[in-house]
Design a protein around this motif. Sequence first.
Motif, PDB file in Angstrom:
ATOM      1  N   LEU A 245      52.206  44.661  25.208  1.00  0.00           N
ATOM      2  CA  LEU A 245      51.199  43.694  24.771  1.00  0.00           C
ATOM      3  C   LEU A 245      51.499  42.304  25.312  1.00  0.00           C
ATOM      4  N   ARG A 246      52.768  41.931  25.364  1.00  0.00           N
ATOM      5  CA  ARG A 246      53.115  40.619  25.923  1.00  0.00           C
ATOM      6  C   ARG A 246      52.772  40.552  27.409  1.00  0.00           C
ATOM      7  N   GLY A 247      53.027  41.634  28.113  1.00  0.00           N
ATOM      8  CA  GLY A 247      52.668  41.679  29.537  1.00  0.00           C
ATOM      9  C   GLY A 247      51.176  41.569  29.739  1.00  0.00           C
ATOM     10  N   ARG A 248      50.417  42.302  28.918  1.00  0.00           N
ATOM     11  CA  ARG A 248      48.961  42.232  29.017  1.00  0.00           C
ATOM     12  C   ARG A 248      48.445  40.849  28.649  1.00  0.00           C
ATOM     13  N   LEU A 249      49.080  40.212  27.647  1.00  0.00           N
ATOM     14  CA  LEU A 249      48.692  38.864  27.264  1.00  0.00           C
ATOM     15  C   LEU A 249      48.969  37.885  28.399  1.00  0.00           C
ATOM     16  N   ALA A 250      50.090  38.025  29.056  1.00  0.00           N
ATOM     17  CA  ALA A 250      50.423  37.151  30.185  1.00  0.00           C
ATOM     18  C   ALA A 250      49.415  37.334  31.314  1.00  0.00           C
ATOM     19  N   GLU A 251      49.035  38.578  31.594  1.00  0.00           N
ATOM     20  CA  GLU A 251      48.023  38.837  32.629  1.00  0.00           C
ATOM     21  C   GLU A 251      46.685  38.204  32.248  1.00  0.00           C
ATOM     22  N   THR A 252      46.319  38.339  30.986  1.00  0.00           N
ATOM     23  CA  THR A 252      45.051  37.765  30.519  1.00  0.00           C
ATOM     24  C   THR A 252      45.082  36.247  30.622  1.00  0.00           C
ATOM     25  N   GLU A 253      46.199  35.632  30.249  1.00  0.00           N
ATOM     26  CA  GLU A 253      46.314  34.176  30.350  1.00  0.00           C
ATOM     27  C   GLU A 253      46.261  33.725  31.813  1.00  0.00           C
ATOM     28  N   ALA A 254      46.869  34.500  32.701  1.00  0.00           N
ATOM     29  CA  ALA A 254      46.821  34.157  34.128  1.00  0.00           C
ATOM     30  C   ALA A 254      45.398  34.269  34.657  1.00  0.00           C
ATOM     31  N   ARG A 255      44.674  35.315  34.263  1.00  0.00           N
ATOM     32  CA  ARG A 255      43.277  35.451  34.677  1.00  0.00           C
ATOM     33  C   ARG A 255      42.435  34.309  34.127  1.00  0.00           C
TER      34      ARG A 255
END
Length: 110
Positions: free
Chosen positions: A33-43
């Motif tokens: 979930l943290r990885g997905r959150l980081a990807e979402t924040e980068a997008r």
Amino acid sequence: MCYGQQRPFSRDNLTPTRVVRLPNDNAVVVADLRGRLAETEARLARARAREAELSRRLNEMKRFVSVMEILETYLKRRFREQQEYVSGLFSPLPCQIIDEQDIYLDSYLV
């Protein structure tokens, strides 16, 4: 009706089944979930940067259009002025209408 090997559709099929996770599994899920959150924040950051760039370009285009409209108005006015000037050059000079009395008076005064 025959459904073959499949079960008929029901609301029970939509409810997710709960899986009991071990504490170690929770750590994996949290990391995912943290990885997905980081990807979402980068997008999201890329989308905001793109929006800022597009807004800047839109404002540039608006300024360009305003300048073009000003130029168009100026050139139309200058064109009309030049048309009037040229038509004035080629139009016949206004003739004076000479009255017979004017001729008579002119010959009398001489």
